[in-house]
Design a protein around this motif. Structure first.
Motif, short mmCIF file in Angstrom:
data_model
loop_
_atom_site.label_atom_id
_atom_site.label_comp_id
_atom_site.label_asym_id
_atom_site.label_seq_id
_atom_site.Cartn_x
_atom_site.Cartn_y
_atom_site.Cartn_z
N ASN A 14 0.84 -1.20 0.00
CA ASN A 14 0.00 0.00 0.00
C ASN A 14 0.87 1.24 0.00
O ASN A 14 2.07 1.18 0.20
N TYR A 16 2.12 4.69 1.74
CA TYR A 16 2.28 5.22 3.10
C TYR A 16 2.13 6.73 3.01
O TYR A 16 3.01 7.43 2.51
N TRP A 21 -0.98 3.42 6.20
CA TRP A 21 -0.89 2.58 5.01
C TRP A 21 -2.27 2.55 4.38
O TRP A 21 -3.25 2.21 5.04
#
Length: 70
Positions: A14, A16, A21
């Protein structure tokens, strides 16, 4: 000679942004596949767009204001 067929759980990556996240705002993803076994998904990544980039840049600008003094 046999072929070892081990399927693994794909890594889920994912973005950040701002200490969190998160997936792409669109929820779209990209798959990375094993080149030796095109049926095996190795990882998924967010299909980030300009919206995601703008959010990351905005968060970075906000963080810079306080972190630049450290």
């Amino acid at each position: 000679v046999g072929v070892l067929n081990i399927m693994t759980t794909p890594l889920i990556c994912n973005n950040y942004i701002n200490g969190e996240w998160e997936g792409a705002a669109s929820a779209a993803t990209l798959e990375s596949r094993n080149p030796a076994n095109k049926h095996e998904v190795v990882a998924t990544f967010p299909r980030s767009t300009a919206t995601d980039v703008d959010a990351a840049v905005s968060a970075a600008r906000q963080a810079y204001r306080s972190w630049r003094l450290v």
